[in-house]
Enzyme design. Structure first.
Site, mmCIF file in Angstrom:
data_model
loop_
_atom_site.group_PDB
_atom_site.id
_atom_site.type_symbol
_atom_site.label_atom_id
_atom_site.label_comp_id
_atom_site.label_asym_id
_atom_site.label_seq_id
_atom_site.Cartn_x
_atom_site.Cartn_y
_atom_site.Cartn_z
ATOM 1 N N SER A 1 0.843 -1.197 0.000
ATOM 2 C CA SER A 1 0.000 0.000 0.000
ATOM 3 C C SER A 1 0.877 1.245 0.000
ATOM 4 C CB SER A 1 -0.848 -0.034 1.272
ATOM 5 O OG SER A 1 -1.414 1.222 1.530
ATOM 6 N N TYR B 1 -1.784 -0.150 10.648
ATOM 7 C CA TYR B 1 -1.999 -0.799 9.342
ATOM 8 C C TYR B 1 -0.774 -0.564 8.450
ATOM 9 C CZ TYR B 1 -3.629 -1.126 4.505
ATOM 10 O OH TYR B 1 -3.732 -1.412 3.175
ATOM 11 N N LYS C 1 2.232 -3.180 6.830
ATOM 12 C CA LYS C 1 2.628 -3.288 5.409
ATOM 13 C C LYS C 1 4.146 -3.080 5.275
ATOM 14 C CE LYS C 1 -1.294 -4.313 3.533
ATOM 15 N NZ LYS C 1 -1.539 -5.598 2.890
HETATM 16 C C1 UD1 Z 1 -5.543 3.506 3.275
HETATM 17 C C2 UD1 Z 1 -4.309 3.430 2.400
HETATM 18 C C3 UD1 Z 1 -4.668 2.729 1.091
HETATM 19 C C4 UD1 Z 1 -5.318 1.381 1.398
HETATM 20 C C5 UD1 Z 1 -6.527 1.600 2.284
HETATM 21 C C6 UD1 Z 1 -7.134 0.282 2.717
HETATM 22 C C7 UD1 Z 1 -3.082 5.445 2.989
HETATM 23 C C8 UD1 Z 1 -2.608 6.765 2.552
HETATM 24 N N1 UD1 Z 1 -3.816 4.766 2.107
HETATM 25 O O1 UD1 Z 1 -6.460 4.316 2.597
HETATM 26 O O2 UD1 Z 1 -3.502 2.515 0.345
HETATM 27 O O3 UD1 Z 1 -5.727 0.786 0.199
HETATM 28 O O4 UD1 Z 1 -6.127 2.262 3.475
HETATM 29 O O5 UD1 Z 1 -8.225 0.503 3.545
HETATM 30 O O6 UD1 Z 1 -2.792 4.978 4.073
HETATM 31 N N2 UD1 Z 1 -12.653 9.641 4.895
HETATM 32 C C9 UD1 Z 1 -13.583 10.557 5.392
HETATM 33 N N3 UD1 Z 1 -14.701 10.080 5.971
HETATM 34 C C10 UD1 Z 1 -14.975 8.745 6.085
HETATM 35 C C11 UD1 Z 1 -14.017 7.809 5.556
HETATM 36 C C12 UD1 Z 1 -12.873 8.300 4.974
HETATM 37 O O7 UD1 Z 1 -13.389 11.763 5.335
HETATM 38 O O8 UD1 Z 1 -16.018 8.378 6.657
HETATM 39 C C13 UD1 Z 1 -11.428 10.152 4.246
HETATM 40 C C14 UD1 Z 1 -10.152 9.708 4.943
HETATM 41 O O9 UD1 Z 1 -9.803 10.629 5.945
HETATM 42 C C15 UD1 Z 1 -9.190 9.702 3.761
HETATM 43 C C16 UD1 Z 1 -10.047 9.365 2.559
HETATM 44 O O10 UD1 Z 1 -11.393 9.613 2.956
HETATM 45 O O11 UD1 Z 1 -8.657 10.973 3.567
HETATM 46 C C17 UD1 Z 1 -9.922 7.919 2.120
HETATM 47 O O12 UD1 Z 1 -10.102 7.095 3.275
HETATM 48 P P1 UD1 Z 1 -10.199 5.504 3.168
HETATM 49 O O13 UD1 Z 1 -11.121 5.127 2.086
HETATM 50 O O14 UD1 Z 1 -10.479 4.975 4.538
HETATM 51 O O15 UD1 Z 1 -8.766 5.046 2.706
HETATM 52 P P2 UD1 Z 1 -7.296 5.470 3.278
HETATM 53 O O16 UD1 Z 1 -7.285 5.364 4.734
HETATM 54 O O17 UD1 Z 1 -6.866 6.729 2.628
#
Ligand code: UD1
Length: 335
Positions: free
Chosen positions: A127, A152, A156
């Site tokens: 990741s 997490y 990785k």
């Molecule tokens: C992380 C990893 C990604 C991996 C994924 C698996 C990083 C940078 N990326 O993704 O490579 O595939 O985990 O789960 O670590 N968000 C909101 N509200 C919500 C949910 C999410 O604002 O209710 C925002 C988060 O703050 C983030 C973005 O949406 O900025 C994406 O979040 P999410 O889909 O959970 O993935 P990552 O944590 O970025």
């Protein structure tokens, strides 16, 4: 004849199941190992329906060495693609031991058994989280890995370290695929992203708001140093990602270790994604800005050039395709 049997751990999960479809269409024989921790057996029927093929399946936990040894003894496995892992940034902060035991433990078992059973190639689901909070964006494969922002991410990094070490002496080739943010669903809407517990990833949550299952989406922070204050990610269509795994199985063996960034090469903020989702799908999403989520990095997006140069991989689908496909899939799940 070339042995095209591929062990796919976590093959009933989100990225795993989309990869199984691409493997079958490229003439491979996947053997799925999945403990159904974050998937259901119904996904196997969906895959068989979609591909028209009966797929080998073993309900086994990859951390169980003796059961995994039985699986390796039962099939002549040429390559392993290791998806099985816990993947929630948020959850990993609350239950670190379980994340380490599952994600690192399963990788150790596989590295051991692949050597024992003379497997030729190991493709690992890594990741972009391994880059920690990068000093500059976009990141290439040679961007230094900084301390992980979440447990997490730490798991990785630990798995990558085990693979780097093994690749110095192991007889198999390791291909480390660093995914950015996989989103979307199969265009057929027969498979997509689902979780056994409440989702924690952005797009499934947006979809739940769109169906009315959830009242609103909480945007985690608007005080980041980004143009609109919300976090930036590189959202890649899961089918494009799945196709990269097939290409990884075809790499020349000149190097014992290959690392690839798999992203689109463009970052979108959380607010932009929500706006696009509403526009593309003609639905309304209620949003509430809340505090930052523990373990989140402010911004990260990829330089994916090496994957194109070395594997001929290029994204064919857009973020808008992904948002439309995710919504189409979600609509099939409404009961
Ligand atoms: C992380 C990893 C990604 C991996 C994924 C698996 C990083 C940078 N990326 O993704 O490579 O595939 O985990 O789960 O670590 N968000 C909101 N509200 C919500 C949910 C999410 O604002 O209710 C925002 C988060 O703050 C983030 C973005 O949406 O900025 C994406 O979040 P999410 O889909 O959970 O993935 P990552 O944590 O970025």
């Amino acid at each position: 004849m070339e042995n095209k049997t591929v062990l796919v751990t976590g093959g009933l999960g989100y990225i795993g199941s989309h990869t199984v479809v691409e493997l079958i269409s490229a003439g491979y024989f996947p053997v799925i190992v999945d403990n159904l921790a974050n998937s259901t057996i119904g996904r196997l029927s969906s895959l068989e329906d979609l591909t028209g093929v009966k797929i080998a399946f073993e309900e086994v936990d990859c951390t169980n060495e003796s059961e995994m040894r039985r699986v390796f003894s039962s099939y002549k496995i040429n390559s392993v693609i290791h998806f099985a892992a816990f993947k929630s940034v948020e959850e990993s902060q609350k239950m670190p031991e379980a994340y380490i035991r599952n994600n690192v433990g399963s990788t150790k078992v596989l590295l051991q058994l692949m050597e024992e059973f003379s497997v030729e190639r190991f493709v690992f689901s890594s990741s972009c989280t391994v880059y920690g909070t990068p000093e500059i964006n976009p990141v290439s494969e040679s961007t230094p890995r900084l301390p992980a922002a979440s447990v997490y991410g730490q798991t990785k990094q630990d798995c990558e370290d085990l693979i780097f070490e093994a690749s110095k002496s192991a007889p198999f080739q390791s291909v480390v695929l660093r995914y950015f943010n996989p989103v979307g669903a199969h265009p057929s809407a027969k498979i997509g992203e689902s979780t056994n517990d409440a989702p924690t990833n952005l797009i499934p949550l947006v979809c739940e708001v769109a169906t009315g299952k959830r009242a609103k989406l909480f945007v985690f922070g608007e005080d980041y140093d980004t143009p609109d204050g919300s976090c930036i990610r590189d959202y890649i269509h899961v089918v494009d990602l799945a196709k990269a795994h097939v290409l990884a199985l075809n790499l020349s063996k000149e190097s014992n270790l290959e690392i690839f960034n798999l992203g689109v090469g463009k970052g979108y903020s959380v607010k932009e994604v929500v706006d696009r989702f509403q526009e593309i799908n003609g639905v309304s999403i209620t949003v509430e800005i809340t505090g930052r989520r523990s373990g989140d990095v402010p911004a990260i997006w990829a330089i994916p050039d090496y994957a194109e140069k070395k594997m001929g991989w290029k994204c064919q689908l857009t973020i808008d395709d992904a948002l439309a496909h995710a919504w189409n899939w979600t609509k099939t799940q409404i009961r």
